[in-house]
Design an enzyme around this catalytic site. Structure first.
Site, short mmCIF file in Angstrom:
data_model
loop_
_atom_site.label_atom_id
_atom_site.label_comp_id
_atom_site.label_asym_id
_atom_site.label_seq_id
_atom_site.Cartn_x
_atom_site.Cartn_y
_atom_site.Cartn_z
N VAL A 75 48.62 43.04 34.84
CA VAL A 75 49.27 41.98 34.04
C VAL A 75 49.24 42.32 32.56
O VAL A 75 50.25 42.20 31.85
CB VAL A 75 48.57 40.63 34.30
N LYS B 278 43.50 44.06 46.13
CA LYS B 278 43.80 43.05 47.14
C LYS B 278 45.28 43.03 47.49
O LYS B 278 45.65 42.77 48.63
CB LYS B 278 43.38 41.66 46.64
N GLY B 279 46.14 43.30 46.50
CA GLY B 279 47.58 43.25 46.74
C GLY B 279 48.02 44.18 47.85
O GLY B 279 48.75 43.79 48.76
N ARG C 253 45.60 46.29 29.88
CA ARG C 253 44.35 46.64 29.22
C ARG C 253 43.59 47.67 30.05
O ARG C 253 43.54 47.58 31.27
CB ARG C 253 43.47 45.39 29.05
N PRO C 254 42.96 48.67 29.39
CA PRO C 254 42.13 49.61 30.14
C PRO C 254 40.93 48.90 30.73
O PRO C 254 40.30 48.06 30.08
CB PRO C 254 41.70 50.64 29.07
N ARG C 255 40.62 49.21 31.98
CA ARG C 255 39.49 48.58 32.65
C ARG C 255 38.20 49.34 32.36
O ARG C 255 38.20 50.57 32.26
CB ARG C 255 39.73 48.53 34.15
N GLY D 78 47.35 40.01 38.78
CA GLY D 78 48.37 41.02 39.02
C GLY D 78 48.07 41.77 40.31
O GLY D 78 47.08 42.49 40.40
N HIS D 79 48.88 41.57 41.34
CA HIS D 79 48.70 42.27 42.60
C HIS D 79 49.80 43.32 42.73
O HIS D 79 50.98 42.99 42.81
CB HIS D 79 48.73 41.31 43.78
N THR D 80 49.41 44.58 42.71
CA THR D 80 50.37 45.69 42.74
C THR D 80 50.51 46.22 44.15
O THR D 80 49.52 46.53 44.81
CB THR D 80 49.91 46.82 41.81
N THR E 83 43.04 55.04 51.08
CA THR E 83 42.95 56.41 50.56
C THR E 83 44.13 56.78 49.68
O THR E 83 44.45 57.95 49.51
CB THR E 83 42.85 57.40 51.73
N GLY F 210 37.36 41.59 40.34
CA GLY F 210 38.82 41.62 40.41
C GLY F 210 39.36 43.03 40.37
O GLY F 210 38.62 44.01 40.19
N ASP F 211 40.66 43.15 40.56
CA ASP F 211 41.36 44.45 40.50
C ASP F 211 40.90 45.40 41.60
O ASP F 211 41.01 46.61 41.46
CB ASP F 211 41.18 45.12 39.13
N GLN G 262 41.68 37.11 41.47
CA GLN G 262 40.43 37.45 40.79
C GLN G 262 39.36 37.83 41.84
O GLN G 262 39.68 38.50 42.79
CB GLN G 262 39.97 36.34 39.85
#
Length: 447
Positions: A303, A19-20, A306-308, A43-45, A417, A15-16, A227
């Site tokens: 969303v 995709k957004g 939290r740090p990834r 959460g799609h940014t 990019t 995830g992350d 996800q």
């Protein structure tokens, strides 16, 4: 009967992957974008000319004028979260009325789902999955237990009241006995959600009919996943997974289109790798390098904040994702995050007990025995941010991408990019194969 072009957008890691942005960029070439799984834990940014939109339920295609957005039956819908997002979009000048549709068969998240999930996640002795505690899992549990409430049911006041009263009696007893949770009041819940139902009602339709009619009319449809493959309930690193079919097969189940309607699958992968929450992550790194990746990539949950966790690109995972999803094209995001590195390790294989293996462990604990085999590639030490043509990338960046492509089972079609819409490279072969201007669709329908 001819159909319009179709493509599934699926995360190839945990995830992350961005995709957004990709859905937003590609939706200019599609008439409909349909979300097929998950809930408001995704959460799609999307950044448009420096302006940020964070979408959790509504498909990113809604940000493109003339592109209809569909929330499919495979999504679990929190009505209050949905209405909050609608308000945000309207205030941002985005057209939603008459342009956004919600499946009447999607299941509904109610407060008792959140109560159960929060209690379970925080219960003593439980292995923490790292959920968002937004009620997603318990809503899917009720769906599979055939005791869920669907959007069509939400609009039936008598059925809504009976469901809430029965569920509150049951869930309050369970939550109190297991987690010592405070009981929820059925009357106040009914009052709040019956009012919300009135505001949701104008968006509700049979979206399977809508999508199949669009395809029959020659329109192109993009299916937006939430996800990613390694979080899929069946194919991910169970039990550290989400509660839905996040892989490409979920597009069929979660929208009601037939399997033979899917023409291509786009796998989204970062140029490195991240994960949020607990669970296996073979290529994870810690210390200054992880801090650098996190800072340059702004690796914090859209969303949760939290740090990834950060690590290197994992080719065994990409090959697995290619196999599970039938990925035709890779979209590589956040290439620019690697611009300052002297060298970039790539995980090219796994060893278990000293022996090479091609398999991804079925058990989460199986990853504890995995030893990553790395190949180190030279960094390019030049900015790639904003580059829009592949030949204009630094030679070593091209070599990095070509190596990933050659070892992962699918061709690279796009490279991101930077976070903005325009900071994107399209490989010509990809554009020729997949992108169809909407004006061409309109001509086709007229003919």
């Amino acid at each position: 009967m001819s159909r319009g072009k179709t493509a599934v957008i699926v995360g190839a890691q945990w995830g992350d992957e961005g995709k957004g942005k990709i859905v937003d960029v590609l939706s200019d070439h599609f008439s409909v974008v349909a979300r097929y799984a998950g809930g408001h834990n995704a959460g799609h940014t999307v950044i448009i000319q420096g302006r940020k939109f964070v979408l959790q339920l509504v498909p990113c295609g809604v940000l493109r004028p003339g592109c209809r957005a569909v929330i499919g039956n495979g999504v679990v819908l929190d009505p209050l979260a949905f209405l909050k997002e609608i308000k945000m979009l309207r205030e941002g000048g985005v057209k939603v009325d008459g342009n956004l549709f919600v499946s009447n068969r999607a299941h509904v998240i109610l407060p008792y789902h959140r109560m159960i999930e929060m209690g379970a996640e925080n219960a003593p002795g439980r292995v923490k999955i790292g959920t968002t505690s937004r009620g997603i899992g318990p809503a899917y549990e009720d769906k599979m237990g055939r005791r869920g409430l669907r959007v069509a049911d939400l609009l039936d006041r008598d059925l809504l009241r009976a469901t809430i009263e029965n569920a509150c009696r049951e869930k309050n007893m369970i939550a109190h006995a297991l987690f010592n949770s405070e009981p929820l009041d059925a009357d106040s819940m009914y009052a709040e959600y019956s009012q919300a139902a009135e505001q949701v009602a104008p968006f509700v339709t049979d979206t399977a009919v809508l999508l199949n009619h669009a395809l029959a009319a020659g329109e192109s449809v993009m299916f937006e996943g939430a996800q990613a493959t390694m979080l899929d309930i069946d194919h991910g690193t169970y039990p550290f997974v989400t509660s839905s079919s996040a892989s490409a097969g979920g597009a069929v189940i979660g929208t009601g289109v037939p399997p033979n309607a899917i023409q291509s699958v786009l796998g989204i992968t970062k140029a490195y790798c991240t994960r949020v929450g607990g669970g296996p992550f073979p290529t994870e790194v810690e210390g200054p390098i992880a801090d650098q990746l996190r800072a340059r990539g702004n690796e914090y949950g859209a969303v949760t904040g939290r740090p990834r966790r950060c690590g290197w690109i994992d080719l065994p995972v990409l090959r697995y994702a290619q196999m599970i999803n039938g990925v035709n094209w890779w979209v590589v995001t956040k290439l620019d995050v690697l611009d300052e590195l002297e060298e970039i390790p790539i995980c090219v294989g796994y060893k278990v007990n000293g022996k090479k293996t091609e398999e991804i462990p079925a058990l989460a604990t199986g990853f504890d025995r995995v030893e990553c085999i790395y190949r180190k590639m030279p960094g390019w030490k030049q900015s790639t941010q904003g580059t829009t043509e592949f030949p204009k990338l630094p030679k070593k960046a091209q070599e990095y991408l070509r190596f990933v492509e050659g070892e992962s089972g699918a061709a690279i079609g796009m490279v991101s990019t930077g976070p903005d819409r325009d900071q994107t490279i399209f490989v010509p072969e990809f554009s020729a194969a997949l992108l169809q201007p909407k004006s061409d669709e309109k001509l086709a329908r007229v003919k």
